[in-house]
Design a protein around this motif. Structure first.
Motif, PDB file in Angstrom:
ATOM      1  N   ARG A   1       0.916  -1.171  -0.084  1.00  0.00           N
ATOM      2  CA  ARG A   1      -0.188  -0.087  -0.007  1.00  0.00           C
ATOM      3  C   ARG A   1       0.967   1.226   0.101  1.00  0.00           C
ATOM      4  O   ARG A   1       1.903   1.006   0.758  1.00  0.00           O
ATOM      5  N   PRO A   2       0.421   2.433  -0.591  1.00  0.00           N
ATOM      6  CA  PRO A   2       1.277   3.354  -0.659  1.00  0.00           C
ATOM      7  C   PRO A   2       1.282   4.145   0.852  1.00  0.00           C
ATOM      8  O   PRO A   2       0.360   3.979   1.527  1.00  0.00           O
TER       9      PRO A   2
ATOM     10  N   PRO B   1      -8.416   2.248  -9.619  1.00  0.00           N
ATOM     11  CA  PRO B   1      -9.136   1.576  -8.734  1.00  0.00           C
ATOM     12  C   PRO B   1      -9.178   2.427  -7.483  1.00  0.00           C
ATOM     13  O   PRO B   1     -10.215   2.127  -6.518  1.00  0.00           O
ATOM     14  N   CYS B   2      -8.782   3.791  -7.504  1.00  0.00           N
ATOM     15  CA  CYS B   2      -8.895   4.415  -6.076  1.00  0.00           C
ATOM     16  C   CYS B   2     -10.223   4.952  -5.726  1.00  0.00           C
ATOM     17  O   CYS B   2     -10.809   4.977  -4.655  1.00  0.00           O
TER      18      CYS B   2
ATOM     19  N   GLU C   1     -10.322   2.114   1.006  1.00  0.00           N
ATOM     20  CA  GLU C   1      -9.209   2.391   1.621  1.00  0.00           C
ATOM     21  C   GLU C   1      -8.726   3.976   1.332  1.00  0.00           C
ATOM     22  O   GLU C   1      -7.591   4.474   1.865  1.00  0.00           O
ATOM     23  N   LYS C   2      -9.430   4.657   0.437  1.00  0.00           N
ATOM     24  CA  LYS C   2      -8.944   5.883   0.052  1.00  0.00           C
ATOM     25  C   LYS C   2      -8.893   6.982   1.166  1.00  0.00           C
ATOM     26  O   LYS C   2      -8.292   8.087   0.743  1.00  0.00           O
TER      27      LYS C   2
ATOM     28  N   ASP D   1      -5.143   6.237   2.660  1.00  0.00           N
ATOM     29  CA  ASP D   1      -3.951   6.786   1.911  1.00  0.00           C
ATOM     30  C   ASP D   1      -3.951   7.718   0.672  1.00  0.00           C
ATOM     31  O   ASP D   1      -3.208   8.246   0.242  1.00  0.00           O
TER      32      ASP D   1
ATOM     33  N   GLY E   1      -4.921   7.460  -2.152  1.00  0.00           N
ATOM     34  CA  GLY E   1      -4.422   7.208  -3.257  1.00  0.00           C
ATOM     35  C   GLY E   1      -3.060   7.373  -3.540  1.00  0.00           C
ATOM     36  O   GLY E   1      -2.354   7.065  -4.548  1.00  0.00           O
ATOM     37  N   GLY E   2      -2.159   7.343  -2.516  1.00  0.00           N
ATOM     38  CA  GLY E   2      -0.827   7.606  -2.327  1.00  0.00           C
ATOM     39  C   GLY E   2      -0.022   9.050  -3.129  1.00  0.00           C
ATOM     40  O   GLY E   2      -1.091   9.936  -2.944  1.00  0.00           O
TER      41      GLY E   2
ATOM     42  N   THR F   1      -3.488   5.774  -9.689  1.00  0.00           N
ATOM     43  CA  THR F   1      -3.077   5.007  -8.553  1.00  0.00           C
ATOM     44  C   THR F   1      -1.494   5.177  -8.099  1.00  0.00           C
ATOM     45  O   THR F   1      -0.821   4.857  -9.310  1.00  0.00           O
TER      46      THR F   1
ATOM     47  N   CYS G   1       0.755   0.573  -4.925  1.00  0.00           N
ATOM     48  CA  CYS G   1      -0.565  -0.207  -4.578  1.00  0.00           C
ATOM     49  C   CYS G   1      -0.632  -1.515  -5.183  1.00  0.00           C
ATOM     50  O   CYS G   1      -0.431  -1.299  -6.655  1.00  0.00           O
TER      51      CYS G   1
ATOM     52  N   LYS H   1      -3.097  -2.890  -5.859  1.00  0.00           N
ATOM     53  CA  LYS H   1      -4.342  -2.779  -6.935  1.00  0.00           C
ATOM     54  C   LYS H   1      -4.071  -2.187  -8.113  1.00  0.00           C
ATOM     55  O   LYS H   1      -5.069  -1.978  -8.788  1.00  0.00           O
TER      56      LYS H   1
END
Ligand code: SF4
Ligand code: SF4
Lengths: 90, 375
Positions: B238-239, B303-304, B309-310, B313, B315-316, B331, B335, B337
């Motif tokens: 994950r980012p 996918p963000c 989970e947005k 994080d 979207g990093g 994204t 990540c 994903k």
């Protein structure tokens, strides 16, 4: 590390306790970090100025807020403060 | 200037003042832009004071004084003094190069709260090689002086393939120097570090070994020395929650006065980052295109966009998405994903093969000559 009831408690010389106008809160500042305090935590820490032991801090706050039985909560908070390095007993 | 998110904008808490791009060191992982030589102009003392005043009024409380090497600025003490009067907690982020006892005392009197000294390695030879400058003994001396004058002492060591094998010795050095905090910052691959990635990125095995050593040490020195471990995000799935969310907490001002939502944002296309010479901090923070660009979640792609989970994080990192995928709306490819996760794996593989044929290509050191080649 636990609080020694026989020793005075100082606020850490490498941290800073300060009122933040923008947040309407007292905060602790330290290298690259900040903790926001609720009112009771701030009241306790303000009394940690090197001239009081735990017992005196409890007495003073109980007097100020016209209440009794604050001892356990204050002790528990001071333990946390000591672990975090906000206060010292040296 | 356009802006529609005004109601839910939180004020800045952290102001990073990059006082200058000048630096006597040449770290090949420096996070300054590759083409920094293109921006030689610097804000005046009065400009900086105005910036500090305006940002403090909005609620900024932590102040990072960095660069380049902030000690190069002759007005550093004057700025520190101004910051102290305003109620900032000021952090000097320095290589220690050129720091004398006299200046340490002068800065203390001006109200400086903390000095973070970076050391490149635990041995003189490697430190001086990575810094591109003879500086190891001097840095150790500075660390002692910082401690002697009652500052909390923070040592920062950037970790990469050339020094990761020294993890144990780095920890011992920090303890011996009496550091209150040790920041073990795994290199983040932006700017110069990105250009040198094949030579700096350690293997997964190296990371895991080093991390285990650091964790064990952390337990041993608990209560004495705090260890911050900045994770290497290429090896995560994950980012990082970059900047705690765009335009929510952090405000960076570059040496020439350009205001940035993150210190790499200067390299993103079409942001039109505003300059403090043209706008107030309040207008920049609340209304500028750049600071509203990635605020909130409306800008997100899949996918963000539909990810639960947005809020964790955001979207990093936008700069990492741009640097690695060419599209800053993507994204973060760290990540798992992300449909672009393979670019991170390719970077890892490429660095690994480079490590098997050492000496094939040299490190590009951060200096003005090399910077002009990138301009
Ligand atoms: S990372 Fe190294 S080269 Fe870059 S500003 Fe810091 S000390 Fe200077
Ligand atoms: S898809 Fe986007 S929001 Fe979801 S975890 Fe990955 S980076 Fe975060």
């Amino acid at each position: 590390m636990t609080i020694d009831p026989e020793k005075n408690i100082h606020f850490s010389p490498t941290h800073r306790l300060q009122w933040e106008e923008a947040q309407q809160k007292d905060v602790i500042l330290y290298p690259e970090g900040m903790v926001e305090l609720n009112q009771s935590s701030a009241e306790i820490l303000k009394l940690c100025n090197g001239s009081r032991k735990v017992e005196q801090i409890v007495e003073e706050l109980e007097r100020k807020f016209e209440t009794t039985g604050l001892g356990n909560d204050i002790n528990a908070f001071l333990e946390v403060a000591l672990q975090n390095g906000w206060i010292t007993q040296e | 200037m356009a802006g529609s998110h005004k109601s839910n904008i939180t004020p800045p808490r952290w102001l990073l003042a990059e006082l200058t791009y000048a630096c006597p060191l040449q770290c090949p992982y420096c996070s300054n832009p590759l083409n920094y030589a293109k921006y030689p102009s610097e804000l005046s003392t009065d400009d900086w004071k105005r910036v500090l005043t305006q940002a403090r009024k909005m609620g900024a409380v932590q102040l990072g004084l960095s660069g380049g090497e902030p000690l190069v600025r002759k007005d550093l003490s004057e700025l520190v003094k101004h910051a102290r009067q305003l109620g900032y907690y000021s952090n000097l982020i320095t290589s220690g190069y050129g720091l004398t006892e006299e200046r340490i005392v002068e800065l203390k009197q001006a109200g400086l709260d903390h000095i973070q000294v970076s050391i490149q390695a635990s041995s003189q030879e490697l430190n001086d090689h990575i810094a591109g400058t003879v500086s190891y003994e001097h840095k150790r001396e500075v660390a002692h002086l910082v401690k002697k004058h009652g500052y909390p002492m923070v040592l920062c060591v950037v970790i990469h393939r050339e020094n990761i094998h020294q993890m144990q010795q780095i920890l011992e050095m920090a303890e011996e120097l009496g550091a209150d905090y040790l920041e073990l910052a795994n290199t983040q691959y932006y700017g110069w570090a990105h250009a040198n990635r094949d030579l700096l990125l350690p293997t997964r095995e190296q990371f895991e070994q080093a991390e285990a050593i650091a964790q064990a040490y952390k337990e041993r020195v608990a209560g004495k020395m705090k260890i911050y471990y900045v994770v290497p995000d290429y090896y995560e799935d994950r980012p990082k929650a970059c900047m705690n969310g765009w335009g929510t907490t952090f405000l960076t001002i570059a040496p020439d006065g350009v205001a940035l939502p993150c210190h790499s944002a200067r390299e993103l296309p079409g942001l039109d980052c505003p300059n403090v010479n043209d706008y107030s901090i309040e207008a920049i923070w609340n209304e500028s295109k750049a600071f509203n660009f990635f605020r909130g979640f409306d800008w997100m792609k899949e996918p963000c966009r539909s990810c639960d989970e947005k809020e964790k994080d955001f979207g990093g990192c936008r700069c990492q998405a741009y640097l690695l995928t060419g599209d800053m709306y993507n994204t973060d490819p760290v990540c798992s994903k992300s449909p672009n996760r393979h670019v991170v794996q390719e970077a890892i593989d490429s660095a690994k093969s480079a490590s098997l044929v050492p000496g094939e290509k040299p490190l590009i050191f951060r200096n003005s000559k090399n910077s002009r080649d990138f301009a």
